[in-house]
Design a protein around this motif. Structure first.
Motif, PDB file in Angstrom:
ATOM      1  N   VAL A   6      17.923 -29.240  69.021  1.00  0.00           N
ATOM      2  CA  VAL A   6      16.766 -28.436  68.621  1.00  0.00           C
ATOM      3  C   VAL A   6      17.069 -26.949  68.837  1.00  0.00           C
ATOM      4  O   VAL A   6      16.748 -26.099  67.996  1.00  0.00           O
ATOM      5  N   GLY A   7      17.695 -26.625  69.973  1.00  0.00           N
ATOM      6  CA  GLY A   7      18.079 -25.241  70.241  1.00  0.00           C
ATOM      7  C   GLY A   7      19.047 -24.705  69.209  1.00  0.00           C
ATOM      8  O   GLY A   7      18.948 -23.549  68.795  1.00  0.00           O
TER       9      GLY A   7
ATOM     10  N   TRP B  25      19.344 -25.715  65.994  1.00  0.00           N
ATOM     11  CA  TRP B  25      18.637 -25.461  64.734  1.00  0.00           C
ATOM     12  C   TRP B  25      17.789 -24.193  64.820  1.00  0.00           C
ATOM     13  O   TRP B  25      17.734 -23.407  63.880  1.00  0.00           O
ATOM     14  N   PHE B  26      17.134 -24.006  65.958  1.00  0.00           N
ATOM     15  CA  PHE B  26      16.324 -22.803  66.131  1.00  0.00           C
ATOM     16  C   PHE B  26      17.201 -21.555  66.109  1.00  0.00           C
ATOM     17  O   PHE B  26      16.839 -20.534  65.501  1.00  0.00           O
TER      18      PHE B  26
ATOM     19  N   ILE C 295      18.090 -20.719  62.599  1.00  0.00           N
ATOM     20  CA  ILE C 295      16.927 -20.156  61.898  1.00  0.00           C
ATOM     21  C   ILE C 295      16.756 -18.681  62.263  1.00  0.00           C
ATOM     22  O   ILE C 295      16.516 -17.825  61.401  1.00  0.00           O
ATOM     23  N   VAL C 296      16.898 -18.374  63.549  1.00  0.00           N
ATOM     24  CA  VAL C 296      16.789 -16.980  63.997  1.00  0.00           C
ATOM     25  C   VAL C 296      17.900 -16.138  63.372  1.00  0.00           C
ATOM     26  O   VAL C 296      17.666 -15.004  62.934  1.00  0.00           O
TER      27      VAL C 296
ATOM     28  N   SER D 148      23.206 -27.685  58.700  1.00  0.00           N
ATOM     29  CA  SER D 148      22.229 -28.418  59.512  1.00  0.00           C
ATOM     30  C   SER D 148      21.982 -29.815  58.972  1.00  0.00           C
ATOM     31  O   SER D 148      21.872 -30.789  59.734  1.00  0.00           O
TER      32      SER D 148
ATOM     33  N   ALA E   5      18.395 -16.947  71.734  1.00  0.00           N
ATOM     34  CA  ALA E   5      17.111 -17.563  71.369  1.00  0.00           C
ATOM     35  C   ALA E   5      17.205 -19.086  71.446  1.00  0.00           C
ATOM     36  O   ALA E   5      16.311 -19.754  71.989  1.00  0.00           O
ATOM     37  N   GLY E   6      18.282 -19.661  70.902  1.00  0.00           N
ATOM     38  CA  GLY E   6      18.462 -21.106  70.970  1.00  0.00           C
ATOM     39  C   GLY E   6      18.624 -21.590  72.394  1.00  0.00           C
ATOM     40  O   GLY E   6      18.092 -22.645  72.782  1.00  0.00           O
TER      41      GLY E   6
ATOM     42  N   LEU F 264      15.221 -21.663  74.037  1.00  0.00           N
ATOM     43  CA  LEU F 264      14.423 -22.802  73.602  1.00  0.00           C
ATOM     44  C   LEU F 264      14.926 -24.094  74.244  1.00  0.00           C
ATOM     45  O   LEU F 264      14.129 -24.924  74.678  1.00  0.00           O
ATOM     46  N   GLN F 265      16.238 -24.268  74.322  1.00  0.00           N
ATOM     47  CA  GLN F 265      16.777 -25.458  74.967  1.00  0.00           C
ATOM     48  C   GLN F 265      16.328 -25.543  76.417  1.00  0.00           C
ATOM     49  O   GLN F 265      16.137 -26.642  76.961  1.00  0.00           O
TER      50      GLN F 265
END
Length: 455
Positions: free
Chosen positions: A244-245, A247-248, A251-252, A268, A417-418, A421-422
């Motif tokens: 998830v981190g 993919w985020f 995206i960023v 992805s 950022a990833g 989030l992780q």
């Protein structure tokens, strides 16, 4: 006013500090003891540099006064994070003073938080030129290439070649203590390597060569190989939070650069198609359950007294497990425990490094654990620090005219950022290695744009 002697002192010590920084980055995922020792060398030589500069200022009669010298010693020059980092450290120190275990909190404050801050501080103070940024990019990519290769060897040989750590539950961890940690480490660098790879493949792109590294370390073949190895290792960690981190982060990266949308989408999609079936096969989990087979067999049975009375005790336990695994990927229990601690110590927390003493272990959510230890105020200050960092760095990104530096800065921001989030799903920020990596990347993000202004 030009001062050749001062410049010479700074140049010599900066060279020594950057040397130890490079060793630190290379050894960071391998050994906690090496990380602590090399971080100590970085901070030690930084302090020696400042002392020499102060002595020189006094001898040359250019001293601005004792008070001003001390301030310049403790504060990086012209950095937008100074105030917000200072406030964050003050709030954490308040939690130390009010801690339920003051001595443990004080040790953690000095050995973890202040160590990380000084790594950031030293990086920003020492890194001022394109050559230095170029060197660190090479070291970053070199380190992650070795770690990714180590992870691949670990998967096939069942033991990594650097520390002889075994493969556990089919999950690659390389030299780090857990596959989730390895996933978090990879997330930090994947967007940067992807951006450099995409930039090097663009027709007519000369930006790599303009930075003097066209056919040397960051060649096209090296970047493509490194990215492929990193992505494979990330998949083989089977770490859902890290996926998830990742993919985020991508995206960023797309949002900041406004480029590569189709490439990121395809990468992805391919990643998900390849590794999702193996996630279910080897871990018996999906993104919504912690036991696919148990949920499939028993998840449809409602936990009513009438239904449970017809089952054996073993089947009752399986039904209960199926319903429990359907809720929050098995982490709701840890999060509820963290919430109870926050309710008990809402403002300043129970004290830094006290969470495991007052609960059953980690919260598996760094932000809930941070709120439990440093209070809601401490958590707000940390999130505010990150918000200011991203806001100001994106503003700096928009003013850059250098495609290479734009790509590197966007990659570092996306990786951070990833990583953050992780940390919502794991204990990432409480790892000595990964926590220090976060501060180093923050220093890199702040120092990068400045090299354009100083060049």
């Amino acid at each position: 006013m030009n001062d050749p002697k001062r410049d010479e002192i700074e140049k010599r010590f900066n060279g020594i500090i950057i040397f130890f920084y490079c060793l630190l980055i290379l050894s960071l995922p391998i050994s906690i003891a090496l990380v602590e020792s090399l971080a100590g060398f970085v901070i030690f030589f930084f302090c020696i540099k400042k002392i020499f500069l102060c002595v020189h200022a006094i001898k040359s009669k250019n001293s601005p006064g004792a008070a001003e010298l001390i301030v310049s010693f403790l504060r990086p020059k012209d950095q937008f994070l100074n105030i917000v980092i200072g406030l964050y450290i003050c709030m954490v120190f308040a939690s130390v003073l009010l801690s339920q275990f003051r001595s443990e909190s004080l040790v953690a404050f000095i050995a973890k938080l202040l160590e990380g801050y000084f790594l950031y501080f030293c990086f920003v103070d020492c890194v001022k030129t394109r050559n230095q940024i170029r060197l660190f990019i090479s070291v970053f990519v070199g380190a992650v290439f070795v770690m990714a290769a180590d992870g691949i060897v670990q998967y096939f040989v069942k033991v990594d070649f650097l520390r002889q750590l075994p493969l556990v539950d089919h999950r690659v961890s390389a030299t780090l203590r857990h596959a989730n940690d390895f996933g978090a480490y990879l997330i930090v660098f994947i967007p940067m390597v992807f951006g450099l790879m995409a930039l090097s493949l663009r027709k007519g792109s000369l930006t790599i060569k303009e930075w003097g590294i066209g056919n040397y370390f960051l060649s096209k073949a090296m970047l493509i190989t490194t990215f492929a190895l990193m992505l494979t290792c990330l998949g083989l960690t089977f770490s859902r939070g890290s996926w998830v981190g990742f993919w985020f982060a991508m995206i960023v990266f797309v949002a900041v650069t406004r480029k590569y949308f189709i490439s990121v989408f395809l990468v992805s999609l391919l990643f998900l198609a390849v590794f999702l079936p193996f996630l279910m096969k080897y871990r018996d989990v999906s993104f919504i359950t912690d036991s696919v087979n148990l949920t499939r067999e028993y998840g449809h049975i409602e936990q009513t007294p009438e239904n449970l009375s017809k089952l054996t005790q073993l089947d009752r336990d399986r039904v209960a497990g199926a319903h429990r695994f359907n809720l929050g990927m098995g982490r709701f229990g840890f999060w509820e425990e963290a919430t109870e601690l926050i309710k008990k110590y809402p403002f300043f927390g129970s004290g830094l490094n006290t969470y495991s003493k007052l609960t059953t272990g980690y919260a598996h959510n760094c932000y809930l654990q941070m709120a439990g230890e440093t209070g809601i105020i401490g958590l707000i200050m940390f999130l505010g620090l990150m918000a200011v960092l991203f806001w100001r760095s994106i503003r700096a990104f928009n003013s850059l005219k250098d495609p290479f530096l734009e790509t590197v800065l966007a990659g570092a921001l996306a990786g951070l950022a990833g990583f953050l989030l992780q940390s919502f799903f794991d204990t990432t920020l409480y790892s000595v290695q990964l926590g220090n990596l976060m501060w180093i990347i923050m220093g890199f993000i702040v120092a990068g744009p400045r090299t354009v202004r100083l060049s």
